[in-house]
Design a protein around this motif. Structure first.
Motif, PDB file in Angstrom:
ATOM      1  N   MET A 151       0.850  -1.176   0.000  1.00 48.53           N
ATOM      2  CA  MET A 151       0.000   0.000   0.000  1.00 48.53           C
ATOM      3  C   MET A 151       0.894   1.237   0.000  1.00 48.53           C
ATOM      4  O   MET A 151       1.924   1.261   0.659  1.00 48.53           O
ATOM      5  N   ILE A 152       0.488   2.243  -0.751  1.00 49.19           N
ATOM      6  CA  ILE A 152       1.227   3.508  -0.797  1.00 49.19           C
ATOM      7  C   ILE A 152       0.242   4.655  -0.578  1.00 49.19           C
ATOM      8  O   ILE A 152      -0.843   4.660  -1.154  1.00 49.19           O
ATOM      9  N   THR A 153       0.609   5.564   0.309  1.00 55.22           N
ATOM     10  CA  THR A 153      -0.211   6.748   0.554  1.00 55.22           C
ATOM     11  C   THR A 153       0.530   7.958   0.018  1.00 55.22           C
ATOM     12  O   THR A 153       1.715   8.137   0.292  1.00 55.22           O
ATOM     13  N   VAL A 154      -0.176   8.745  -0.757  1.00 51.89           N
ATOM     14  CA  VAL A 154       0.385   9.968  -1.317  1.00 51.89           C
ATOM     15  C   VAL A 154      -0.034  11.123  -0.416  1.00 51.89           C
ATOM     16  O   VAL A 154      -1.223  11.282  -0.111  1.00 51.89           O
ATOM     17  N   HIS A 155       0.956  11.890   0.028  1.00 48.82           N
ATOM     18  CA  HIS A 155       0.713  13.073   0.859  1.00 48.82           C
ATOM     19  C   HIS A 155       1.054  14.289   0.005  1.00 48.82           C
ATOM     20  O   HIS A 155       2.168  14.407  -0.505  1.00 48.82           O
ATOM     21  N   LEU A 156       0.080  15.152  -0.196  1.00 48.53           N
ATOM     22  CA  LEU A 156       0.297  16.381  -0.952  1.00 48.53           C
ATOM     23  C   LEU A 156       0.228  17.571  -0.008  1.00 48.53           C
ATOM     24  O   LEU A 156      -0.700  17.674   0.802  1.00 48.53           O
ATOM     25  N   ARG A 157       1.208  18.432  -0.104  1.00 48.48           N
ATOM     26  CA  ARG A 157       1.213  19.706   0.612  1.00 48.48           C
ATOM     27  C   ARG A 157       1.092  20.795  -0.432  1.00 48.48           C
ATOM     28  O   ARG A 157       1.885  20.866  -1.373  1.00 48.48           O
ATOM     29  N   TYR A 158       0.054  21.597  -0.303  1.00 46.83           N
ATOM     30  CA  TYR A 158      -0.207  22.677  -1.251  1.00 46.83           C
ATOM     31  C   TYR A 158       0.111  24.029  -0.633  1.00 46.83           C
ATOM     32  O   TYR A 158      -0.223  24.272   0.525  1.00 46.83           O
ATOM     33  N   GLU A 159       0.700  24.888  -1.415  1.00 49.20           N
ATOM     34  CA  GLU A 159       0.733  26.310  -1.089  1.00 49.20           C
ATOM     35  C   GLU A 159      -0.354  26.917  -1.962  1.00 49.20           C
ATOM     36  O   GLU A 159      -0.296  26.846  -3.194  1.00 49.20           O
ATOM     37  N   ILE A 160      -1.359  27.473  -1.310  1.00 47.87           N
ATOM     38  CA  ILE A 160      -2.517  27.986  -2.042  1.00 47.87           C
ATOM     39  C   ILE A 160      -2.624  29.494  -1.883  1.00 47.87           C
ATOM     40  O   ILE A 160      -1.992  30.088  -1.017  1.00 47.87           O
ATOM     41  N   ASP A 161      -3.436  30.088  -2.728  1.00 43.98           N
ATOM     42  CA  ASP A 161      -3.748  31.509  -2.604  1.00 43.98           C
ATOM     43  C   ASP A 161      -4.898  31.625  -1.611  1.00 43.98           C
ATOM     44  O   ASP A 161      -6.013  31.183  -1.890  1.00 43.98           O
ATOM     45  N   ALA A 162      -4.641  32.219  -0.460  1.00 43.76           N
ATOM     46  CA  ALA A 162      -5.656  32.318   0.603  1.00 43.76           C
ATOM     47  C   ALA A 162      -6.882  33.101   0.152  1.00 43.76           C
ATOM     48  O   ALA A 162      -7.969  32.914   0.687  1.00 43.76           O
ATOM     49  N   GLU A 163      -6.716  33.954  -0.844  1.00 42.98           N
ATOM     50  CA  GLU A 163      -7.846  34.719  -1.373  1.00 42.98           C
ATOM     51  C   GLU A 163      -8.714  33.884  -2.323  1.00 42.98           C
ATOM     52  O   GLU A 163      -9.784  34.328  -2.725  1.00 42.98           O
ATOM     53  N   LYS A 164      -8.246  32.704  -2.668  1.00 41.00           N
ATOM     54  CA  LYS A 164      -8.967  31.849  -3.614  1.00 41.00           C
ATOM     55  C   LYS A 164      -9.316  30.503  -2.981  1.00 41.00           C
ATOM     56  O   LYS A 164      -9.331  29.474  -3.644  1.00 41.00           O
ATOM     57  N   LEU A 165      -9.616  30.542  -1.704  1.00 43.26           N
ATOM     58  CA  LEU A 165      -9.936  29.317  -0.968  1.00 43.26           C
ATOM     59  C   LEU A 165     -11.167  28.621  -1.544  1.00 43.26           C
ATOM     60  O   LEU A 165     -11.216  27.394  -1.622  1.00 43.26           O
ATOM     61  N   ALA A 166     -12.155  29.373  -1.980  1.00 45.60           N
ATOM     62  CA  ALA A 166     -13.356  28.764  -2.565  1.00 45.60           C
ATOM     63  C   ALA A 166     -13.004  27.993  -3.840  1.00 45.60           C
ATOM     64  O   ALA A 166     -13.543  26.912  -4.087  1.00 45.60           O
ATOM     65  N   ASP A 167     -12.092  28.536  -4.640  1.00 44.06           N
ATOM     66  CA  ASP A 167     -11.663  27.832  -5.855  1.00 44.06           C
ATOM     67  C   ASP A 167     -10.915  26.553  -5.501  1.00 44.06           C
ATOM     68  O   ASP A 167     -11.125  25.506  -6.120  1.00 44.06           O
ATOM     69  N   PHE A 168     -10.036  26.621  -4.493  1.00 43.43           N
ATOM     70  CA  PHE A 168      -9.313  25.422  -4.081  1.00 43.43           C
ATOM     71  C   PHE A 168     -10.288  24.382  -3.529  1.00 43.43           C
ATOM     72  O   PHE A 168     -10.146  23.184  -3.797  1.00 43.43           O
ATOM     73  N   HIS A 169     -11.280  24.819  -2.795  1.00 44.91           N
ATOM     74  CA  HIS A 169     -12.302  23.912  -2.266  1.00 44.91           C
ATOM     75  C   HIS A 169     -13.001  23.189  -3.414  1.00 44.91           C
ATOM     76  O   HIS A 169     -13.202  21.958  -3.364  1.00 44.91           O
ATOM     77  N   GLU A 170     -13.360  23.906  -4.453  1.00 46.20           N
ATOM     78  CA  GLU A 170     -14.006  23.302  -5.621  1.00 46.20           C
ATOM     79  C   GLU A 170     -13.063  22.304  -6.300  1.00 46.20           C
ATOM     80  O   GLU A 170     -13.473  21.209  -6.678  1.00 46.20           O
ATOM     81  N   TYR A 171     -11.812  22.679  -6.470  1.00 44.24           N
ATOM     82  CA  TYR A 171     -10.807  21.792  -7.053  1.00 44.24           C
ATOM     83  C   TYR A 171     -10.734  20.486  -6.248  1.00 44.24           C
ATOM     84  O   TYR A 171     -10.802  19.396  -6.810  1.00 44.24           O
ATOM     85  N   GLY A 172     -10.589  20.590  -4.937  1.00 49.84           N
ATOM     86  CA  GLY A 172     -10.490  19.413  -4.087  1.00 49.84           C
ATOM     87  C   GLY A 172     -11.737  18.553  -4.121  1.00 49.84           C
ATOM     88  O   GLY A 172     -11.649  17.325  -4.214  1.00 49.84           O
ATOM     89  N   ARG A 173     -12.893  19.182  -4.052  1.00 51.20           N
ATOM     90  CA  ARG A 173     -14.155  18.441  -4.074  1.00 51.20           C
ATOM     91  C   ARG A 173     -14.248  17.592  -5.336  1.00 51.20           C
ATOM     92  O   ARG A 173     -14.634  16.425  -5.291  1.00 51.20           O
ATOM     93  N   ARG A 174     -13.853  18.156  -6.449  1.00 48.75           N
ATOM     94  CA  ARG A 174     -13.923  17.435  -7.721  1.00 48.75           C
ATOM     95  C   ARG A 174     -12.850  16.350  -7.811  1.00 48.75           C
ATOM     96  O   ARG A 174     -13.105  15.262  -8.323  1.00 48.75           O
ATOM     97  N   TRP A 175     -11.659  16.649  -7.313  1.00 45.81           N
ATOM     98  CA  TRP A 175     -10.550  15.691  -7.445  1.00 45.81           C
ATOM     99  C   TRP A 175     -10.745  14.457  -6.568  1.00 45.81           C
ATOM    100  O   TRP A 175     -10.327  13.363  -6.946  1.00 45.81           O
ATOM    101  N   ILE A 176     -11.373  14.600  -5.408  1.00 48.19           N
ATOM    102  CA  ILE A 176     -11.634  13.439  -4.546  1.00 48.19           C
ATOM    103  C   ILE A 176     -12.387  12.367  -5.327  1.00 48.19           C
ATOM    104  O   ILE A 176     -12.013  11.187  -5.320  1.00 48.19           O
TER     105      ILE A 176
END
Length: 101
Positions: free
Chosen positions: A1-26
């Motif tokens: 088993m392999i677990t991938v850990h991703l650390r993102y540096e995001i734009d704090a002003e675009k948190l809603a966009d990142f939320h949408e990205y994550g919701r879709r990618w899951i």
């Protein structure tokens, strides 16, 4: 088993966009053979750092996922969304092996 850990540096002003990205990618990781454990968004502390964890049965299965994602129209669209919105500044990827009792 392999677990991938991703650390993102995001734009704090675009948190809603990142939320949408994550919701879709899951959903996409799950559809393509992985088990997504979620995105972890800023709450307290650093406002520009987020994390994700997902697991595959093996590194070989993860590589199959990467190849499939590169050609999958939905994956391409979600990636394009992140590029266009610039919600992700950069990311780091680590591969971890879980330890259980």
């Amino acid at each position: 088993m392999i677990t991938v850990h991703l650390r993102y540096e995001i734009d704090a002003e675009k948190l809603a966009d990142f939320h949408e990205y994550g919701r879709r990618w899951i959903r996409l990781v799950n559809r393509l053979g992985g088990v997504h454990h979620g995105y972890f968004l800023p709450s307290e502390g650093d406002s520009d750092e987020a994390f994700a964890l997902f697991t595959f049965p093996s590194l070989a299965e993860y590589e199959k996922y990467r190849l499939a994602a590169a050609e999958d129209p939905e994956c391409i669209e979600v990636y394009r969304f992140a590029v266009e919105t610039k919600c992700i500044r950069r990311y780091e990827r680590r591969f971890l092996s879980p330890l259980f009792e």
